[in-house]
Design a protein around this motif. Structure first.
Motif, short mmCIF file in Angstrom:
data_model
loop_
_atom_site.label_atom_id
_atom_site.label_comp_id
_atom_site.label_asym_id
_atom_site.label_seq_id
_atom_site.Cartn_x
_atom_site.Cartn_y
_atom_site.Cartn_z
N ARG A 145 -41.63 -25.67 -72.71
CA ARG A 145 -42.85 -26.48 -72.55
C ARG A 145 -43.59 -25.99 -71.32
N GLY A 146 -44.81 -26.49 -71.12
CA GLY A 146 -45.54 -26.12 -69.92
C GLY A 146 -44.87 -26.63 -68.67
N MET A 147 -45.13 -25.97 -67.54
CA MET A 147 -44.53 -26.33 -66.26
C MET A 147 -45.60 -26.97 -65.39
N TYR A 148 -45.35 -28.22 -64.98
CA TYR A 148 -46.34 -29.00 -64.25
C TYR A 148 -45.95 -29.09 -62.77
N VAL A 149 -46.87 -28.69 -61.90
CA VAL A 149 -46.58 -28.63 -60.47
C VAL A 149 -47.73 -29.26 -59.70
N SER A 150 -47.46 -30.37 -59.03
CA SER A 150 -48.47 -30.95 -58.15
C SER A 150 -48.53 -30.16 -56.84
N TYR B 194 -41.96 -31.67 -61.72
CA TYR B 194 -42.04 -33.12 -61.50
C TYR B 194 -42.07 -33.90 -62.80
N LEU B 195 -42.45 -33.26 -63.92
CA LEU B 195 -42.49 -33.97 -65.19
C LEU B 195 -41.08 -34.32 -65.66
N ASP B 196 -40.16 -33.40 -65.46
CA ASP B 196 -38.77 -33.63 -65.85
C ASP B 196 -37.90 -32.67 -65.05
N ARG B 197 -36.84 -33.20 -64.45
CA ARG B 197 -36.04 -32.39 -63.53
C ARG B 197 -35.08 -31.43 -64.23
N ARG B 198 -34.95 -31.55 -65.52
CA ARG B 198 -34.03 -30.66 -66.22
C ARG B 198 -34.58 -29.24 -66.31
N ARG B 199 -33.71 -28.31 -66.66
CA ARG B 199 -34.07 -26.89 -66.65
C ARG B 199 -35.13 -26.55 -67.70
N ASN B 200 -36.09 -25.76 -67.27
CA ASN B 200 -37.06 -25.16 -68.18
C ASN B 200 -36.94 -23.65 -67.99
N TYR B 201 -36.29 -22.98 -68.92
CA TYR B 201 -35.94 -21.58 -68.74
C TYR B 201 -37.13 -20.64 -68.95
N VAL B 202 -37.21 -19.64 -68.08
CA VAL B 202 -38.10 -18.51 -68.32
C VAL B 202 -37.29 -17.22 -68.45
N PHE B 203 -36.00 -17.31 -68.17
CA PHE B 203 -35.04 -16.24 -68.47
C PHE B 203 -33.71 -16.91 -68.76
N ASN B 204 -33.13 -16.59 -69.91
CA ASN B 204 -31.87 -17.22 -70.30
C ASN B 204 -31.13 -16.29 -71.24
N VAL C 141 -52.22 -14.75 -85.98
CA VAL C 141 -52.04 -15.38 -84.66
C VAL C 141 -52.71 -16.75 -84.68
N ARG C 142 -51.99 -17.73 -84.21
CA ARG C 142 -52.51 -19.09 -84.13
C ARG C 142 -52.24 -19.64 -82.74
N VAL C 143 -53.17 -20.43 -82.21
CA VAL C 143 -53.02 -21.05 -80.90
C VAL C 143 -53.31 -22.54 -81.04
N ILE C 144 -52.42 -23.35 -80.48
CA ILE C 144 -52.58 -24.79 -80.45
C ILE C 144 -52.70 -25.22 -78.99
N PHE C 145 -53.79 -25.87 -78.66
CA PHE C 145 -54.03 -26.30 -77.28
C PHE C 145 -53.57 -27.74 -77.08
N ALA C 146 -52.84 -27.96 -75.99
CA ALA C 146 -52.43 -29.31 -75.56
C ALA C 146 -51.96 -30.16 -76.73
N PRO C 147 -50.88 -29.74 -77.40
CA PRO C 147 -50.45 -30.47 -78.58
C PRO C 147 -49.64 -31.72 -78.29
N LYS C 148 -49.25 -31.93 -77.02
CA LYS C 148 -48.35 -33.04 -76.69
C LYS C 148 -49.01 -34.01 -75.72
N ASP C 149 -48.49 -35.19 -75.72
CA ASP C 149 -48.99 -36.20 -74.78
C ASP C 149 -47.91 -37.21 -74.53
N CYS C 150 -47.28 -37.15 -73.34
CA CYS C 150 -46.20 -38.07 -73.02
C CYS C 150 -46.67 -39.20 -72.11
N GLN C 151 -47.98 -39.31 -71.91
CA GLN C 151 -48.50 -40.35 -71.03
C GLN C 151 -48.39 -41.72 -71.69
#
Length: 465
Positions: free
Chosen positions: A291-296, A257-267, A455-465
């Motif tokens: 990017r993360g996959m958002y599903v209501s 629902y965030l964006d209808r374009r393809r978000n690949y998990v196999f390509n 190893v490095r982890v970045i939590f919630a680095p984006k915000d399109c709101q």
């Protein structure tokens, strides 16, 4: 034991059945190749001779089917056939539910209004958004075929639900001591054109998910605030190919629902086809989504897989070309084991919708002086009951001065994320948590025997709101 009615209802929603004492059906991907194979596996056990008991007179199998179809295939109120639900179609009465499902869990909402690329047309002073383009093939079918096409689609799906419910019932009848895994439940796979497509309605899946747009969703999209997020754990191909190994290429993408374009998990393009060995249980290696996959409550799966043959591309064999819908409704934090059935093979998926979750970007740097086969796995709360059945980040040989890869996963807010490295029988662990700088815990110096790993982890680095 769950009743047949409960099983059909749960199966229609892609839910696992309540069998806490049974093993993880996806742990080792020990699924039967098809329901018939699973039935052979339980025929040797002593089963009840009597059919499953029905709790009430309302539990008639046909009535159960209609209820399941009402859930999975909501009808348009103004459809040409005059019925708004499958129950009404059978009973010859109109349904009084006048809401229209927009394909995203909302009612009466025009999906296209929130996206660029729509043309605005005015009818009687009212603005209506009409997609500028569509690859929907509905106009190629006469409207007189709407009833027959939807009926065939519904009948096929219902048969899959019933077969799955019967097999699960037989497995549960074996008792708690039996370790037979449950089979994956059928997914809602769309035919080439549905009745909504043929009628040209904006709620057909081609228009809702804008399937004509084959571009990739931007990696910059995402939310800082916790949301319902989709996490895919495994994809298994049960091919009916007579010989192995096989080389597979193509795409598997999610449109959310965030964006209808393809978000690949196999390509994989043809020249980079993945070889699947029989002894590997046909597990298809997944790539990181961009990017993360958002599903209501719903999302579209787009799959187009091919087997690479000797010679040129014209000799290749198509395994799948389909759109399927993930429909979880309000059922978050439940592990789903689902199947997309094809003529030549099945595709089994293991996924979960995690509530109140954020993106976690995992970055790994490695310097290895001698070749090693390494496996990086991510695990967090809500993934599974065993760390090394989490999300596979990397599973291959590693050698060289540098090796950097990035993988995006969904993590429940404020929960720890563990990254495991398996190499030569040794296991090393990093632990991260949002709002903590760096790793909470890291491996000891024995890891340097195999190389240098950062190893490095970045939590919630984006915000399109």
């Amino acid at each position: 034991m769950a009743s047949t009615e409960e099983q059909v209802f749960l199966g229609s929603r892609n839910l696992p059945y309540p069998g806490a004492n049974h093993p993880d059906a996806c742990a080792d991907w020990d699924y039967p190749e098809d329901p018939g194979d699973g039935r052979k596996a339980v025929e040797a056990a002593e089963l009840h001779d009597q059919p499953a008991r029905m709790s009430t007179s309302d539990s008639d199998p046909c009535e159960i089917a209609r209820r399941a179809l009402d859930l999975m295939f909501p009808r348009e109120e103004d459809s040409d056939d005059g019925w708004s639900t499958w129950s009404a179609r059978e009973e010859g009465s109109d349904d009084d539910d006048d809401e229209v499902d927009d394909g995203q869990g909302g009612k009466g909402v025009d999906d296209c209004s929130a996206h660029e690329g729509g043309d605005y047309e005015e009818y009687d002073g009212n603005i209506q958004v009409v997609p500028a383009k569509t690859n929907c093939p509905g106009e190629l079918y006469p409207k007189s075929e709407v009833e027959a096409i939807d009926r065939k689609w519904a009948d096929r799906f219902f048969k899959q639900i019933v077969e799955h419910a019967k097999l699960c019932d037989e497995i549960m009848a074996l008792g708690d001591d039996d370790d037979t895994p449950f089979p994956p439940s059928p997914m809602k796979v769309f035919p080439e054109a549905t009745g909504l497509c043929i009628l040209g309605l904006r709620t057909c899946h081609h228009r809702v998910y804008r399937t004509h747009d084959t571009s990739t969703t931007p990696s910059t999209l995402g939310y800082r605030e916790p949301s319902h997020m989709l996490q895919i754990f495994s994809m298994r191909l049960s091919s009916f190919e007579p010989t192995y190994p096989i080389s597979v290429y193509g795409i598997f993408a999610i449109r959310d629902y965030l964006d209808r374009r393809r978000n690949y998990v196999f390509n994989r393009p043809r020249d980079d086809a993945v070889t699947i060995e029989k002894q590997d249980s046909f597990v298809v290696p997944l790539c990181s989504p961009c990017r993360g996959m958002y599903v209501s409550d719903k999302a579209l799966v787009e799959v187009d897989l091919w087997v690479k043959k000797e010679g040129d591309e014209s000799d290749d064999k198509q395994l799948f070309s389909a759109y399927a819908e993930i429909d979880v409704r309000a059922e978050a934090n439940v592990m789903f084991y689902t199947r997309i059935s094809g003529d030549n093979c099945n595709l089994d998926l293991k996924f979960k919708v995690l509530s109140e979750s954020v993106e976690a970007v995992i970055q790994v740097y490695a310097k290895v002086d001698h070749p090693h086969h390494v496996r990086f796995t991510a695990f967090s709360t809500g993934y599974d009951d065993y760390p090394h059945r989490g999300v596979v980040l990397f599973d291959d040989k590693l050698f060289g001065d540098k090796k950097m890869f990035q993988h995006i996963v969904a993590v429940k807010a404020n929960e720890e994320l563990h990254v495991y490295l398996e190499v030569n029988g040794s296991v090393f662990q990093w632990t991260f948590q949002d709002e903590h700088v760096g790793a909470v815990t890291s491996p000891d110096d024995s890891i340097f025997e195999y190389g240098q790993f950062f190893v490095r982890v970045i939590f919630a680095p984006k915000d399109c709101q």
